[in-house]
Design a protein around this motif. Structure first.
Motif, PDB file in Angstrom:
ATOM      1  N   LEU A 256     -13.051  11.835  15.437  1.00 13.13           N
ATOM      2  CA  LEU A 256     -13.876  11.147  14.434  1.00 13.13           C
ATOM      3  C   LEU A 256     -13.504  11.544  13.016  1.00 13.13           C
ATOM      4  N   LYS A 257     -13.032  12.731  12.894  1.00  4.08           N
ATOM      5  CA  LYS A 257     -12.658  13.209  11.572  1.00  4.08           C
ATOM      6  C   LYS A 257     -11.626  12.285  10.931  1.00  4.08           C
ATOM      7  N   PHE A 258     -10.828  11.695  11.764  1.00  2.00           N
ATOM      8  CA  PHE A 258      -9.839  10.763  11.224  1.00  2.00           C
ATOM      9  C   PHE A 258     -10.252   9.312  11.399  1.00  2.00           C
ATOM     10  N   LEU A 259     -11.016   9.102  12.425  1.00  4.96           N
ATOM     11  CA  LEU A 259     -11.408   7.717  12.670  1.00  4.96           C
ATOM     12  C   LEU A 259     -12.379   7.227  11.603  1.00  4.96           C
ATOM     13  N   ILE A 260     -13.264   8.079  11.150  1.00  5.90           N
ATOM     14  CA  ILE A 260     -14.260   7.639  10.158  1.00  5.90           C
ATOM     15  C   ILE A 260     -13.592   7.172   8.862  1.00  5.90           C
ATOM     16  N   PRO A 261     -12.692   7.957   8.273  1.00  2.00           N
ATOM     17  CA  PRO A 261     -12.041   7.444   7.059  1.00  2.00           C
ATOM     18  C   PRO A 261     -11.290   6.142   7.307  1.00  2.00           C
ATOM     19  N   VAL A 262     -10.673   6.057   8.487  1.00  2.00           N
ATOM     20  CA  VAL A 262      -9.949   4.823   8.788  1.00  2.00           C
ATOM     21  C   VAL A 262     -10.921   3.649   8.854  1.00  2.00           C
ATOM     22  N   LYS A 263     -12.026   3.879   9.511  1.00  2.00           N
ATOM     23  CA  LYS A 263     -13.029   2.811   9.616  1.00  2.00           C
ATOM     24  C   LYS A 263     -13.590   2.456   8.243  1.00  2.00           C
ATOM     25  N   LEU A 264     -13.809   3.469   7.439  1.00  2.00           N
ATOM     26  CA  LEU A 264     -14.313   3.207   6.096  1.00  2.00           C
ATOM     27  C   LEU A 264     -13.360   2.309   5.322  1.00  2.00           C
ATOM     28  N   SER A 265     -12.097   2.587   5.471  1.00  2.00           N
ATOM     29  CA  SER A 265     -11.134   1.821   4.693  1.00  2.00           C
ATOM     30  C   SER A 265     -11.028   0.382   5.179  1.00  2.00           C
ATOM     31  N   ILE A 266     -11.502   0.109   6.372  1.00  2.00           N
ATOM     32  CA  ILE A 266     -11.520  -1.290   6.791  1.00  2.00           C
ATOM     33  C   ILE A 266     -12.948  -1.829   6.798  1.00  2.00           C
ATOM     34  N   GLY A 267     -13.794  -1.152   6.054  1.00  2.00           N
ATOM     35  CA  GLY A 267     -15.116  -1.700   5.790  1.00  2.00           C
ATOM     36  C   GLY A 267     -16.159  -1.457   6.855  1.00  2.00           C
ATOM     37  N   VAL A 268     -15.958  -0.486   7.712  1.00  2.00           N
ATOM     38  CA  VAL A 268     -16.955  -0.187   8.741  1.00  2.00           C
ATOM     39  C   VAL A 268     -17.589   1.161   8.406  1.00  2.00           C
TER      40      VAL A 268
END
Lengths: 409, 941
Positions: A256-268
């Motif tokens: 999640l530590k990496f998934l969250i920023p990735v998701k943020l950058s695609i608007g989630v």
């Protein structure tokens, strides 16, 4: 301890250990062998290590008893002995010798019965190398053992990444290699391994063990984060998250530590409960700033956790959220304007934006704000155009603030 | 003085040898040469001296020494003596050198004659050793060459002659002790093969005691002179005969003379006079081999031979430099090529040799020290030797092998081997007697060597030397176990086996010789080596003419005997072969040639500028230190099979200290061990840096100067504030000139230096690093890691802050901020940003043409995109940023229109589809405009 051990007892213990190793090999018992050759997990003092200390002539004992396996057994005993004496550098060197001998044997075994032992060797060599490097670093020497372990594991990988039943063990070694490369900061070395894993046509990726697949996806997802390839990163990290053992919270957190920023950058945006559950509150302010359009909060959050974000490699990803925050800010202005003056709601004066930013204590001159507006339009975060003459941002009447919907900026 | 000088001269060859792997053999050859003066080695040494003295007295230490020597001794006499031997050679006609003939021919064809001769000499020596018959050929070839070489200078030969005489005496002496006259020649050859270490010991002896033959020659001028005088008549006659031809090639003649002398009457004389000396030497010598005088003699001879080869190469260089003739120059060039290669190998080789000596005799150590003294000479020789490297190359294979064999023999004291050698010698003699056949054979072979082939051969030899030096040490110890050193060439052992030498008959000869050695030789024993060498020669002779077969057969039998002993030689041969193969590729050759040419030019200048006796001493010390450290390392390594890994070397003792006083120095990438005479010490480098800083010349010049400063710093392992300053200066200059590759080099070095705790402008440069990483690297990881590694205090620095802001402006696409920062850039940040401006502007205009409707004023664009308001000076001078902006916009496809108020506008809607990056006007096909000739010329002017 060891001093109280009689020579006969020590001799017996060592002989016992040796015969167990040899029996495991001769009976093709991979699990037993794996447990016998794990060096680094042993505590400082075990019956065997005491015996080795009491019976310094153990190399000859091993060589005499089992000459055909002397290449493996002698350095293995040495490694166990050095490890019990906290001489990790020596332990690593000996273990690498033993591992080479084992790899040699392993190549000759047609069935992959010893895969578990091979994996233990791969794990052990990495752990020992890390210990050895720590030891070398504290004594001011060049910590190069992890690198050596990396090149040894490449050999192991070469022995496994072949056609046939042994291939199933290749992904585990790949993951060990990833760990080494990420720690050494030589992630570019991952590429060759990835290529040979992903281009193999005779072996379906799904056939690998799940745990290895999760680890593999985690690391390759991280690599994609470095490359700012957010869609692929999202895909891989999501796969890892979905298949990860739900019991292992720490692994979930890592993903999640990496998934969250990735998701943020695609608007989630994540729920706060998720952040709390996995103790990822460093992202809380970032999420809030996105919701509020609070540029100052974003900058503060980045500033506060800068070291952490830089270390994990998500800093640049989070920094790019700025444009989304601007978008949110303009959208808020637009909503307020619509309430106050519906007729002119789609015309936002630049001065208003500048003023809003001033309230956020962000000092930007008109040109810069104009540039930001232009960027928002350019990057499809705002539909509309900017009239330079009148310094007005003219919003489209239809969906002026399109959602990212899983697409990166 | 004279003696020391002489010693120094000898040493120089050794030094040279020591530098590259092949050099070992070479060094050995030097001493050997002295001893085996009969053989070619002495000739070579003498030649070198001559050249040095005559042409480059200033330049070479050797030169001075040579002069001194000559003055002290009866130079004339000695040359005369040398000549006599030559005459005898001619008469005999059957020296060892069929190969030499071929070489000569080759030399005449393409290469400078001098060069060819030098190389040939080497071969000749080898050949001579192998086959007595070849001698005649050598003599002939020499004669032919001499005319060409004549330019070099007759006067020089005198000094050389003396040396030669001495050398000859020694060799003769040794030979005599070892064998009879006929045997002497062989012995010389064998001796050449022997280790350099032995030679070193010999040298030492001379230094310690005037009487010893090798060194003694200097002191023992009386003896020498006496012997020469005795021979003098014969020599004179020789001179008369050859005088016309030999004016230029006196050195060669001398050498030949020596050789001949050794073969003929001289041997007797020398034997008598020198024998005593040699015996004395033996006694004095640390070597315990006294019991085996023959062996020792052989060893000495071999060493002398090798050294002579080196000397020859040096000599040839020197002549080449001095000599006006194109031929000579050619030779020099060729030599140069070989030299760099040899040089690197030499240092290694010497240490090994020493080691071997040590092993043989504990007493050898002192000898080694003595050797260090000669180093000066060696150095000079090395400088000169570049040209003759080719010769060495050709000869080096056999020589090195021989040296090894001799060493081994010396250690083992195998009588059987000795006897084998003796037989070989006898056979050679018999062959020599059959001069006519030899001559014919040689001539027959000649056609095989076409000029290009020869050139290649030389190149190849050079390469061989390069590789061999590295490989040698390790191979000697225990080839199989030795750890891989980065420095080692790629010598695939397999390759060696497969390699063939189709190109040159000479090569083939060498190969053949090597092959037998491989088979036969298990160890480096001298005896083994000698036979092996002979066998190749014999084979060669057989090929050339079947008539010679009788001799050849005998040699072959000997070879068989020898072969049993030597195993390790195989490795050597392999290395050689591999090196040769590498060298074979035409591109390689060309490159090498090119490099060597440059090298020589530089050498000449440097040697002229900076050599003084003090310098020599200093260099000698350095060399000794180096050798000692290597030796120590060796001994530490113990025979246990641990090779001499580069990492294990004690670099502190190996570090050289420069003596060059010139402030200006052209950069040339080192192709061999650095010569202290060409390296500037720290205080000179400081001046050089100041000179560069204040220089008004263009960047190309400054870059070149700074690179040479950096090189000098590196070779002297200076890492302090000055180093940092040099790199910082260079990095700044590179930034200003947009030279990113050079900047990156400096930056990576600076990073390392800063990490080492050396103070400098590290914060400023961490800002540059940030900008550079951000603007030129796609990988975000690099950027992340460089950001993460920024120290806290650096983040407060204005330059770093600025860099970070630029980064964030770029990442968010904020072109307004970017150009604002561009205007306000501290230090050289703007120079780095310059490299990104074009991309940023294009991104910006794309963004603007999409976001703005209906138009954007050009004036605004010019303002925002940094066309105006940045360079006030230029604007004050009338440069119109607006015009520039218009031009730029049009070039990138923007559509401009004039509105009602007469204001020029960008029609954004139309422009958004028509924008494009223009083709760079100065694009060049190879993609690097800085490589464009016109640009280069304009910048260089």
């Amino acid at each position: 301890m060891a001093a109280y051990l009689s020579m006969g007892e020590a001799h017996r213990r060592i002989g016992d250990y040796l015969s167990r190793v040899v029996n495991a090999i001769s009976s093709s018992d991979g699990a037993a062998l794996a447990s016998l050759i794990s060096v680094s997990s042993a505590p400082g003092s075990t019956p065997l290590s005491d015996a080795l200390a009491a019976f310094p002539d153990f190399p000859r004992l091993a060589g005499d008893r089992f000459p055909h396996l002397a290449d493996l057994l002698v350095p293995l005993l040495r490694s166990i002995h050095s490890h019990s004496l906290q001489r990790f550098s020596d332990a690593y060197s000996s273990f690498e010798k033993a591992a080479s001998a084992f790899l040699q044997e392993f190549r000759n075994w047609e069935t992959p019965w010893a895969m578990e032992a091979m994996h233990t060797v791969a794990l052990e060599i990495r752990l020992l190398a890390e210990k050895a490097d720590r030891e070398l670093a504290t004594t001011g020497k060049n910590p190069d053992k992890l690198q050596a372990a990396g090149s040894f594991l490449m050999k192991v990988f070469g022995a496994l990444a072949v056609k046939g039943p042994k291939r199933i063990g290749a992904l585990y070694v790949t993951c060990q290699l990833f760990k080494i490369y990420f720690r050494l900061g030589t992630v570019n070395l991952c590429r060759s391994v990835i290529r040979s894993i992903e281009t193999a046509r005779n072996f379906d990726f799904e056939d690998f063990p799940v745990k290895d697949k999760v680890t593999y996806m985690y690391y390759t997802g991280r690599l994609e984060v470095f490359n700012e390839n957010f869609l692929v990163a999202d895909q891989k990290l999501t796969y890892a998250l979905m298949h990860c053992n739900p019991q292992s919270e720490s692994n979930l957190r890592r993903i999640l530590k990496f998934l969250i920023p990735v998701k943020l950058s695609i608007g989630v945006l994540p729920k706060r409960t998720l952040l709390e559950r996995y103790n990822l509150l460093e992202y809380a302010d970032v999420v809030t700033s996105l919701k509020r359009g609070d540029l100052r909060l974003l900058r503060q959050a980045l500033d506060r956790h800068e070291d952490q974000f830089l270390k994990s490699g998500v800093y640049l990803v989070l920094e790019k959220l700025e444009l989304q925050v601007y978008q949110r800010l303009v959208k808020k202005i637009h909503i307020i304007q619509r309430q106050k003056e519906p007729a002119k709601a789609h015309q936002i004066k630049l001065d208003v934006v500048v003023k809003a930013l001033k309230w956020l204590e962000i000092d930007m001159d008109v040109d810069e704000v104009e540039c930001i507006m232009a960027c928002l339009i350019y990057k499809n975060l705002i539909k509309g155009y900017f009239a330079h003459k009148s310094k007005v941002l003219v919003l489209s009447k239809q969906d002026p603030f399109p959602k990212l919907n899983g697409k990166p900026v | 003085m004279d003696t020391t000088n002489q010693n120094a001269v000898y040493y120089d060859p050794q030094r040279d040898v020591s530098v590259p792997g092949p050099t070992q053999s070479v060094t050995n050859s030097e001493p050997h040469v002295v001893q085996s003066a009969n053989s070619y080695v002495p000739c070579l040494t003498s030649v070198q001296h001559d050249y040095n003295a005559a042409q480059h007295p200033n330049y070479y230490y050797n030169y001075r020494q040579a002069e001194n020597d000559s003055s002290v001794q009866v130079v004339v006499q000695s040359p005369g003596a040398a000549y006599q031997p030559l005459a005898s050679f001619q008469n005999s006609g059957s020296y060892v050198c069929p190969a030499s003939n071929t070489y000569y021919n080759a030399g005449t064809h393409q290469m400078a004659p001098g060069y060819a001769t030098s190389s040939y000499y080497y071969y000749h020596q080898n050949n001579a050793l192998a086959d007595g018959s070849s001698v005649n050929n050598h003599a002939q070839s020499y004669q032919s060459y001499t005319p060409d070489i004549a330019q070099s200078s007759n006067s020089l030969p005198t000094s050389s002659v003396h040396y030669q005489q001495h050398y000859n005496q020694w060799p003769y002496y040794y030979d005599q002790s070892a064998q009879t006259l006929g045997g002497l020649a062989v012995a010389g050859s064998t001796t050449s093969i022997t280790k350099a270490a032995v030679v070193g010991s010999d040298y030492v002896h001379p230094s310690d005691q005037p009487p010893p033959p090798g060194t003694t020659s200097w002191k023992t001028d009386f003896d020498n002179s006496a012997s020469p005088t005795a021979q003098a008549p014969g020599i004179q006659g020789y001179q008369n005969q050859y005088a016309p031809k030999a004016t230029v090639a006196p050195v060669f003649q001398n050498q030949y003379v020596n050789n001949t002398a050794g073969i003929s009457t001289f041997q007797n004389q020398y034997a008598s006079s020198e024998y005593r000396h040699s015996s004395a030497n033996y006694n004095q010598l640390p070597l315990s081999i006294q019991a085996d005088q023959q062996n020792t003699c052989h060893l000495h001879g071999s060493s002398s031979n090798v050294s002579s080869a080196n000397h020859v190469s040096e000599n040839s260089r020197a002549p080449g430099q001095d000599s006006v003739t194109s031929n000579v120059h050619m030779v020099n060039k060729l030599h140069i090529q070989t030299n760099p290669q040899i040089a690197p190998g030499l240092p290694i080789g010497t240490p090994k040799v020493d080691k071997s000596n040590l092993e043989a005799d504990s007493s050898s150590k002192p000898a080694y020290v003595c050797v260090s003294m000669p180093k000066n000479d060696l150095k000079a020789v090395a400088v000169q030797g570049g040209s003759e490297a080719v010769m060495q190359v050709t000869g080096s294979f056999p020589v090195s092998l021989r040296t090894y064999v001799e060493r081994s023999l010396a250690r083992c004291k195998d009588d059987a081997q000795r006897t084998a050698i003796r037989r070989m010698l006898k056979e050679i003699i018999t062959k020599a007697t059959a001069d006519g056949t030899l001559h014919t054979k040689n001539w027959d072979i000649e056609p095989l060597f076409t000029l290009p082939e020869i050139a290649t051969g030389t190149n190849m030899t050079g390469t061989g030397n390069d590789s061999s030096p590295f490989s040698f040490p390790s191979s000697r110890r225990s080839p199989s176990r030795r750890t891989k050193s980065r420095w080692e060439p790629v010598p695939e052992e397999k390759v060696a086996n497969n390699v063939e030498f189709p190109k040159q008959s000479a090569k083939s000869n060498i190969c053949s010789s090597l092959e037998p050695t491989k088979r036969t030789s298990n160890s480096w024993h001298l005896s083994k080596f000698v036979p092996s060498c002979q066998s190749p020669l014999s084979q060669f002779s057989q090929r050339s003419t079947k008539k010679q077969r009788t001799g050849g057969g005998a040699s072959l039998t000997e070879n068989g005997n020898v072969s049993s002993d030597s195993v390790k030689e195989q490795d050597l041969t392999k290395y050689y072969v591999s090196s040769i193969t590498i060298a074979n590729s035409p591109e390689e050759k060309k490159r090498r040639e090119h490099r060597s040419m440059r090298f020589e030019r530089r050498q000449g200048s440097s040697s002229k500028s900076g050599s003084s006796l003090q310098d020599e001493d200093a260099t000698a010390n350095i060399y000794t230190r180096r050798a000692l450290s290597l030796l120590l390392n060796r001994s530490n390594g113990d025979g246990a099979g641990c090779g001499l890994a580069v990492e294990d070397l004690d670099w502190d003792t190996l570090t050289i200290k420069g003596t060059c006083q010139e402030i200006e120095k052209e950069y040339l990438r080192l192709t061999k061990a650095p010569n202290p005479a060409e390296v500037r010490p720290e205080h000179v480098l400081e001046k050089a840096l100041h000179m560069v800083e204040t220089s008004k010349k263009n960047y190309l010049y400054k870059c070149d100067q700074l690179k040479s400063i950096r090189q000098d710093l590196v070779v002297q392992r200076i890492q302090n504030e000055l180093t940092v300053k040099v790199y910082e200066t260079h990095a700044r200059l590179a930034i200003q000139s947009g030279d990113v590759p050079e900047y990156n080099q400096c930056q990576s070095q600076l990073k390392r230096l800063y990490r080492g705790g050396i103070k400098g402008c590290n914060i400023e440069f961490s800002a540059y690093n940030l900008l550079c990483v951000m603007l030129h690297y796609i990988s975000k990881r690099d950027l992340l890691s460089s950001m993460a590694s920024l120290p806290k205090e650096a983040k407060k620095d204005a330059t770093v802050k600025h860099a970070l802001e630029v980064r964030s402006a770029v990442s968010s696409g904020n072109y307004v901020l970017f150009f604002k920062l561009y205007k306000a850039a501290p230090n050289l940040n703007s120079c780095l940003m310059d490299l990104y401006v074009e991309r940023m502007r294009f991104e910006a205009i794309k963004c603007m043409s999409k976001a703005y409707r209906p138009t954007v004023p050009v004036r605004y664009a010019a303002h925002v995109l940094g066309f105006v308001g940045i360079d006030e000076v230029r604007e004050a001078n009338g440069a119109d940023g607006l015009e520039e902006c218009k031009k730029w916009l049009r070039a990138h496809g923007a559509v401009l229109s004039v509105d009602n108020n007469g204001e020029l506008q960008i029609d954004t809607k139309v422009s958004s589809t028509s924008l494009h990056m223009p083709e760079p006007e100065n694009a060049v096909s190879h993609g690097d405009t800085s490589l464009a000739v016109n640009d280069f010329l304009s910048r260089a002017s």
